[in-house]
Design a protein around this motif. Structure first.
Motif, PDB file in Angstrom:
ATOM      1  N   MET A 136      38.448  14.076   1.691  1.00  0.00           N
ATOM      2  CA  MET A 136      37.006  13.445   1.963  1.00  0.00           C
ATOM      3  C   MET A 136      36.205  14.485   2.332  1.00  0.00           C
ATOM      4  SD  MET A 136      37.577  10.153   2.170  1.00  0.00           S
ATOM      5  CE  MET A 136      39.131   9.058   2.133  1.00  0.00           C
ATOM      6  N   ASP A 137      34.958  13.952   2.071  1.00  0.00           N
ATOM      7  CA  ASP A 137      33.796  14.857   2.722  1.00  0.00           C
ATOM      8  C   ASP A 137      33.936  14.893   4.099  1.00  0.00           C
ATOM      9  OD1 ASP A 137      32.907  15.488   0.040  1.00  0.00           O
ATOM     10  OD2 ASP A 137      32.202  13.528  -0.031  1.00  0.00           O
ATOM     11  N   ARG A 138      33.872  13.979   4.861  1.00  0.00           N
ATOM     12  CA  ARG A 138      34.262  13.820   6.393  1.00  0.00           C
ATOM     13  C   ARG A 138      35.333  13.053   6.810  1.00  0.00           C
ATOM     14  NH1 ARG A 138      29.201  14.910   9.187  1.00  0.00           N
ATOM     15  NH2 ARG A 138      30.222  14.310  11.241  1.00  0.00           N
ATOM     16  N   ARG A 140      43.108  18.493  10.919  1.00  0.00           N
ATOM     17  CA  ARG A 140      42.454  19.314   9.928  1.00  0.00           C
ATOM     18  C   ARG A 140      43.369  19.226   8.656  1.00  0.00           C
ATOM     19  NH1 ARG A 140      43.035  25.181   9.941  1.00  0.00           N
ATOM     20  NH2 ARG A 140      41.214  25.789   8.482  1.00  0.00           N
ATOM     21  N   GLY A 141      44.481  19.393   8.557  1.00  0.00           N
ATOM     22  CA  GLY A 141      45.408  19.031   7.689  1.00  0.00           C
ATOM     23  C   GLY A 141      45.408  17.737   7.007  1.00  0.00           C
ATOM     24  N   ALA A 142      45.281  16.748   7.996  1.00  0.00           N
ATOM     25  CA  ALA A 142      45.010  15.389   7.352  1.00  0.00           C
ATOM     26  C   ALA A 142      43.753  15.351   6.584  1.00  0.00           C
ATOM     27  CB  ALA A 142      45.256  14.301   8.371  1.00  0.00           C
ATOM     28  N   ARG A 143      42.769  15.655   7.353  1.00  0.00           N
ATOM     29  CA  ARG A 143      41.173  15.784   6.559  1.00  0.00           C
ATOM     30  C   ARG A 143      41.356  16.476   5.211  1.00  0.00           C
ATOM     31  NH1 ARG A 143      39.440  17.217  11.698  1.00  0.00           N
ATOM     32  NH2 ARG A 143      38.927  19.406  11.142  1.00  0.00           N
ATOM     33  N   ARG A 144      41.900  17.507   5.267  1.00  0.00           N
ATOM     34  CA  ARG A 144      41.981  18.300   3.732  1.00  0.00           C
ATOM     35  C   ARG A 144      42.622  17.542   2.921  1.00  0.00           C
ATOM     36  NH1 ARG A 144      43.111  24.117   5.797  1.00  0.00           N
ATOM     37  NH2 ARG A 144      42.600  24.388   3.624  1.00  0.00           N
ATOM     38  N   ARG A 145      43.981  17.010   3.367  1.00  0.00           N
ATOM     39  CA  ARG A 145      44.766  16.258   2.061  1.00  0.00           C
ATOM     40  C   ARG A 145      44.169  15.187   1.669  1.00  0.00           C
ATOM     41  NH1 ARG A 145      49.078  16.459   5.485  1.00  0.00           N
ATOM     42  NH2 ARG A 145      48.841  14.162   5.978  1.00  0.00           N
ATOM     43  N   GLY A 193      48.689  24.059   6.984  1.00  0.00           N
ATOM     44  CA  GLY A 193      47.256  23.524   6.243  1.00  0.00           C
ATOM     45  C   GLY A 193      47.267  22.110   5.942  1.00  0.00           C
ATOM     46  N   ARG A 194      46.850  22.015   4.472  1.00  0.00           N
ATOM     47  CA  ARG A 194      46.709  20.759   4.271  1.00  0.00           C
ATOM     48  C   ARG A 194      48.023  19.677   3.964  1.00  0.00           C
ATOM     49  NH1 ARG A 194      47.593  19.749  -1.481  1.00  0.00           N
ATOM     50  NH2 ARG A 194      46.270  18.063  -1.714  1.00  0.00           N
ATOM     51  N   ASN A 208      35.948  21.638  -0.872  1.00  0.00           N
ATOM     52  CA  ASN A 208      36.910  22.153  -1.886  1.00  0.00           C
ATOM     53  C   ASN A 208      36.027  22.550  -3.075  1.00  0.00           C
ATOM     54  OD1 ASN A 208      39.268  21.177  -0.506  1.00  0.00           O
ATOM     55  ND2 ASN A 208      39.169  19.435  -1.556  1.00  0.00           N
ATOM     56  N   TYR A 211      34.975  22.063  18.127  1.00  0.00           N
ATOM     57  CA  TYR A 211      35.016  22.816  16.934  1.00  0.00           C
ATOM     58  C   TYR A 211      34.787  24.188  17.348  1.00  0.00           C
ATOM     59  CZ  TYR A 211      35.861  23.343  12.194  1.00  0.00           C
ATOM     60  OH  TYR A 211      36.413  23.756  10.899  1.00  0.00           O
ATOM     61  N   ASP A 246      35.320  24.416   5.460  1.00  0.00           N
ATOM     62  CA  ASP A 246      36.484  23.680   5.857  1.00  0.00           C
ATOM     63  C   ASP A 246      36.520  22.309   5.215  1.00  0.00           C
ATOM     64  OD1 ASP A 246      39.075  23.794   6.419  1.00  0.00           O
ATOM     65  OD2 ASP A 246      38.657  22.826   8.453  1.00  0.00           O
ATOM     66  N   THR A 247      35.186  21.670   5.231  1.00  0.00           N
ATOM     67  CA  THR A 247      35.105  20.343   4.452  1.00  0.00           C
ATOM     68  C   THR A 247      34.754  20.226   3.175  1.00  0.00           C
ATOM     69  OG1 THR A 247      32.759  20.453   5.540  1.00  0.00           O
ATOM     70  CG2 THR A 247      34.374  19.229   7.050  1.00  0.00           C
ATOM     71  N   PHE A 265      41.437  32.053   8.954  1.00  0.00           N
ATOM     72  CA  PHE A 265      40.969  30.900   8.763  1.00  0.00           C
ATOM     73  C   PHE A 265      41.569  30.006   7.729  1.00  0.00           C
ATOM     74  CE2 PHE A 265      37.680  33.012  11.355  1.00  0.00           C
ATOM     75  CZ  PHE A 265      37.453  31.994  12.442  1.00  0.00           C
ATOM     76  N   ARG A 266      42.145  30.532   6.720  1.00  0.00           N
ATOM     77  CA  ARG A 266      42.537  29.420   5.655  1.00  0.00           C
ATOM     78  C   ARG A 266      41.737  28.612   5.339  1.00  0.00           C
ATOM     79  NH1 ARG A 266      48.857  28.876   5.587  1.00  0.00           N
ATOM     80  NH2 ARG A 266      49.730  30.309   6.541  1.00  0.00           N
ATOM     81  N   ILE A 267      40.485  28.970   4.922  1.00  0.00           N
ATOM     82  CA  ILE A 267      39.564  27.846   4.431  1.00  0.00           C
ATOM     83  C   ILE A 267      39.265  28.236   2.956  1.00  0.00           C
ATOM     84  CG2 ILE A 267      38.402  27.247   6.675  1.00  0.00           C
ATOM     85  CD1 ILE A 267      36.589  29.694   5.987  1.00  0.00           C
ATOM     86  N   GLU A 314      44.347  25.315  16.263  1.00  0.00           N
ATOM     87  CA  GLU A 314      44.189  23.736  16.331  1.00  0.00           C
ATOM     88  C   GLU A 314      44.766  23.079  17.369  1.00  0.00           C
ATOM     89  OE1 GLU A 314      44.554  21.962  12.408  1.00  0.00           O
ATOM     90  OE2 GLU A 314      43.963  20.014  13.261  1.00  0.00           O
ATOM     91  N   PHE A 356      38.123  25.518  18.596  1.00  0.00           N
ATOM     92  CA  PHE A 356      38.862  25.882  17.739  1.00  0.00           C
ATOM     93  C   PHE A 356      38.555  27.248  16.893  1.00  0.00           C
ATOM     94  CE2 PHE A 356      39.377  25.484  12.843  1.00  0.00           C
ATOM     95  CZ  PHE A 356      40.631  25.787  12.591  1.00  0.00           C
ATOM     96  N   SER A 398      50.365  20.178   6.924  1.00  0.00           N
ATOM     97  CA  SER A 398      50.657  19.759   8.105  1.00  0.00           C
ATOM     98  C   SER A 398      51.020  18.209   8.280  1.00  0.00           C
ATOM     99  CB  SER A 398      49.859  20.339   9.079  1.00  0.00           C
ATOM    100  OG  SER A 398      48.690  19.435   9.108  1.00  0.00           O
TER     101      SER A 398
END
Lengths: 532, 370
Positions: free
Chosen positions: B303-305, B295-300, A419-420, A15, A134, A12-13, A147-149, A84, A137, A422
């Motif tokens: 960032m790595d962390r 999670r959405g904000a992190r992915r948008r 997802g990204r 891309n 986590y 998840d962390t 999971f949409r990962i 979440e 979650f 939200s």
């Protein structure tokens, strides 16, 4: 489960595909065998059915968090993901539960489905209060859905191949079909050798680029072949050793989802590989892509849906002929073998994509203009002497698509994305002008779209929406009509199910018309005039 | 800490002095003000006290303005007279240049036309205050931006009993529950150590005022050197007169890529994705913000962390602050105002929302205008 949660977090962390493959491969090398089977199942949409409906999940979570249900719902609309939201609102843990394997959790979930509500509630609340954030979650995700990962079955298979040193295509074949993660072992599913393992092996697809220059720049018209471009799913159909295999362009093996092709086992010669388009074929005519969507992703196919939306393959190339790879031959030659192979096959299941005769480029433009009438989305141009190449290569194949239809419409409602996206308003509803019974000019909803703007534009529109909200309906806001967008779509049809009376195919935002006022946006009548 | 009367009087005179243009005028107009008018109102310029003719954190230029803290949505340019905590004076001078500003102590009382103003620690960033406003026994508090957790950098939040509380609610949703700072800082230090072990540079994005120093203060200096972006370096330099921080090194043209390997860089969010950052490969990026809970904000943000660390209250913090103040009337200014005030009404408080131009903690970089 701790290592599984760590895996999901790693996936998840990032891309980066390479990092994802590595994370999965690491997991497949270290996890317990049965956990691996469950992981494969979860990442290929084989989760156990949901043991607790979402209404109960929300109620139990709100109760544990000591908040009213409306407050939970409002939080959910903002967070954008149920699992979440639950993991965030329930109180931080006091005491950590003893660790259990992923397999144990999934066995719990299967058991839980048959229990009384009180048992479900106690089980869920115990685990929500006993797992760190986590894991909480991930645990909830096991109950609620995907999971949409960004891990496709293909990517997962690649990682498994890396971890086991098995061939990727052989693995894809092993993982298809109906197997039950609760009963099958890792040995039987993955490691054991099966006869005919490699019969399913497909060829890489050759992909075309969109035509950029004029036709004349392609050279002599006589060097080229043309056919309609179909709007379905690109697919490869394989017949080897009495077996049929169907692959889609995502290089997913989907044979069991399309039983229509079973009949070809009897009629198609062994050692045949066809390239073509999977299309809905309803009462002797090509259906819409919306029809096809009822089939995509559906693992088990009911008799009813088979009758409602049958499919066929419209073939346009032959890659293997009499057991021999013929991709190096000229297109013209392959095409001749294709015609020969398809003779006498059941036409409602397998048909050929006809060549369009033309002597001058000018004739082709006329054919393209008629594309919509024959339910195609434009033309394909293929060089007659070209081999079948690998991947997306310029030069020998071009797609010459129709320009989308378009209309200027007014933003009327907005919803938060998922997802990204939200927490950002990125899902929009658009209206066109019409007159109500009293003769007043009003905006009527005609389409929804959520793609086509840049991140920077989304941010600007989001800000406008937040500052110009009229009313809120749960996650949806009505917005002061002010912004105009050009909306593109592929097709139009009359529809009684839509308020506007018109259904659009694949609506998306082409551009933000900052130069237009809402008075200058189009009317519903303008749209209706475009219906063929 | 209450000021004695003599000192209070002295500052009352000074306050009138530096606002001499309107001293008498405000007294005469005050008599005409209907006492039904609330002590603090919201108009198109900011939060306003009509009796004293004084604004708090005004977003348009006004004559007299009390400033809660140095972030750009609260401390704006163009007022004639600024009054703020003395720790905030160097900060807003650094950001706004030449301004007419007066700094006062915590709890020091300033009376204007019978209204007594005083500043109390808000725990948000260095020099951040709540504003207490008292008139004829009625007490209002504007919290500004605040957090309850003691961050070890700025003066810790102090609860002020009041009748009416104007509160921010940037993170006014039950989905926000902060972990103790020590745990988050341990995560950040572990992340730095892991990156260093892989020979990578760690780049952490944080507001140049507040978050940057909060992280800096608690980094484990045994792990390596701490580098900064210019915006962070300058602000930290200003704050070193108030608080001790570990040594930092400004990244300049002369800084070599190899110097940075294994070290940590603190940069403002606006630097993310800039050519300045791209030069530092191989690196790992992280953001520290309350929004990283999503999670959405992190992915948008790609960032790595994402470390969940905020200088605002979480859900429980807001509720605790309101409860311990004893306020019956609550006005919510920025954040999830509608949801938060609806919740407060459901537990029996007189709560409503007022529109302001405060932004709270902004995820993207638009706030970083240094």
């Amino acid at each position: 489960m701790r290592d599984f949660a760590r895996l999901i977090k790693r996936l998840d962390t990032t891309n980066k595909t390479t990092v994802k493959v590595q994370a999965l491969a690491d997991y497949f090398q270290s996890a317990a065998d049965q956990d691996k089977v469950w992981t494969i199942a979860l990442l290929s949409h084989r989760r156990p059915s949901r043991p607790v409906n979402t209404t109960l999940l929300r109620t139990y979570a709100a109760e544990l968090a000591k908040i009213d249900l409306w407050l939970f719902e409002d939080s959910y609309h903002i967070v954008g993901d149920l699992a979440e939201t639950i993991a965030l609102v329930v109180p931080q843990i006091q005491e950590v539960l003893e660790a259990k394997s992923l397999t144990a959790y999934l066995e719990d979930i299967i058991w839980l489905k048959k229990q009384e509500d009180e048992v479900k509630k106690a089980y869920l609340q115990k685990h929500w209060s006993g797992l760190p954030y986590y894991e909480r979650f991930v645990f909830t995700k096991l109950l609620t859905g995907g999971f949409r990962i960004g891990v496709s079955q293909k990517l997962m298979t690649k990682a498994l191949a890396k971890a086991t040193d098995l061939d990727e295509d052989v693995l894809a074949y092993k993982l298809m079909g109906n197997w039950d993660p609760a009963t099958i072992s890792f040995q039987d599913l993955v490691l054991a050798e099966k006869a005919g393992d490699s019969d399913s092996k497909p060829y890489p697809f050759y992909l075309a680029y969109a035509l950029e220059d004029s036709l004349e720049d392609l050279g002599a018209a006589a060097d080229w072949s043309a056919e309609y471009k179909w709007d379905g799913i690109r697919a490869q159909l394989i017949k080897r050793n009495g077996q049929i295999f169907l692959w889609t362009r995502g290089e997913e093996l989907v044979t069991d989802r399309y039983p229509e092709f079973e009949v070809l086992k009897e009629t198609l010669p062994d050692g045949t590989v066809l390239d073509g388009e999977l299309l809905p074929w309803i009462e002797g005519d090509i259906g819409s892509f919306n029809d096809l969507q009822k089939r995509i992703g559906r693992r088990t196919v009911s008799k009813n849906i088979l009758k409602q939306v049958p499919v066929m393959l419209r073939a346009y190339d032959l890659l293997e002929y009499k057991g021999e790879d013929i991709r190096h031959l000229a297109f013209e030659q392959r095409r001749a073998y294709l015609e020969e192979t398809l003779k006498g096959q059941a036409e409602d299941v397998l048909s050929i994509s006809a060549s369009l005769p033309f002597e001058q480029w000018g004739t082709l433009a006329n054919a393209r203009a008629k594309a919509r009438l024959v339910k195609s989305e434009g033309l394909m141009l293929k060089r007659k002497d070209a081999p079948y190449r690998v991947g997306r290569k310029k030069g020998d194949w071009w797609k010459w698509k129709l320009d989308p239809l378009s209309i200027d419409a007014v933003l009327t409602y907005a919803m938060r994305g998922h997802g990204r996206r939200s927490n950002l308003f990125t899902d929009y509803t658009f209206g066109l002008w019409t007159e109500n019974d009293a003769g007043e000019r009003i905006l009527v909803t005609f389409a929804k779209a959520y793609s086509g703007l840049t991140d920077a534009e989304f941010k600007q529109v989001d800000k406008y929406i937040k500052n110009n909200t009229i009313e809120r309906f749960g996650p949806v806001r009505s917005v002061v009509p002010h912004l105009v967008f050009e909306i593109g779509f592929e097709g139009l049809a009359l529809s009684s199910r839509h308020k506007s009376g018109v259904a659009t195919r694949f609506p998306r935002i082409l551009r933000w018309r900052t130069d237009k006022t809402i008075q200058e946006a189009n009317s519903l009548d303008d749209l209706k005039k475009m219906i063929p | 800490m209450e000021m004695n009367n003599a000192v209070g009087q002295l500052f009352f005179l000074k306050w009138l002095y530096f606002m001499s243009s309107s001293g008498n005028h405000s007294r005469s107009s005050a008599d005409n003000i209907n006492r039904k008018t609330p002590l603090l109102v919201f108009n198109d310029k900011g939060i306003y006290c009509p009796i004293a003719d004084i604004y708090i954190d005004a977003w348009r230029p006004v004559d007299k303005c009390i400033i809660t803290h140095g972030h750009s949505d609260h401390a704006r340019y163009g007022h004639k007279h600024y009054l703020t905590h003395h720790n905030n004076v160097p900060i807003i001078k650094h950001r706004l240049g030449k301004i007419n500003v007066k700094g006062i102590e915590w709890g020091e009382q300033v009376s204007v036309n019978g209204v007594v103003f005083s500043l109390h620690p808000a725990g948000h960033v260095i020099g951040s205050s709540q504003v207490r406003v008292e008139y004829k026994g009625e007490v209002w508090v504007f919290t500004g931006d605040y957090k309850l957790q003691d961050d070890g950098v700025c003066q810790a939040y102090e609860s002020i009993p009041c009748h009416a509380m104007i509160t921010e609610c940037t993170f006014g949703l039950p989905a926000f529950n902060w972990r103790p700072q020590a745990e988050v800082m341990e995560d950040i230090n572990t992340w730095w150590a892991d990156n260093a072990a892989e020979g990578k540079t760690s780049i952490i994005f944080a507001y140049s005022l507040g978050k940057a120093q909060r992280i800096l203060k608690h980094l484990n200096t045994d792990l390596g050197k701490i580098y900064t972006h210019g915006a962070i370096e300058k602000m930290t330099e200003v704050l070193r007169s108030i608080q001790d921080f570990p040594t930092t090194e400004l990244i300049t043209r002369e800084t070599q890529k190899k110097d940075l390997l294994g070290q940590i860089v603190i940069a403002p969010p606006s630097a993310h994705g800039s050519p300045w950052i791209r030069k530092m490969v191989p690196y790992e990026t992280a953001a520290a913000s309350g929004w990283m809970a999503f999670r959405g904000a992190r992915r948008r943000r790609a960032m790595d962390r994402g470390f969940v660390l905020s200088d605002h209250c979480d859900w429980q913090g807001l509720l605790q602050a309101i409860e311990s103040s004893g306020a019956e009337k609550v006005i919510c200014t920025h954040g999830y105002t509608d949801i938060f005030s609806k919740y407060l009404r459901s537990i029996g408080l007189d709560a409503r929302t007022e529109k302001t131009q405060f932004e709270g903690e902004v995820l993207e970089s638009e706030k970083e205008a240094v």
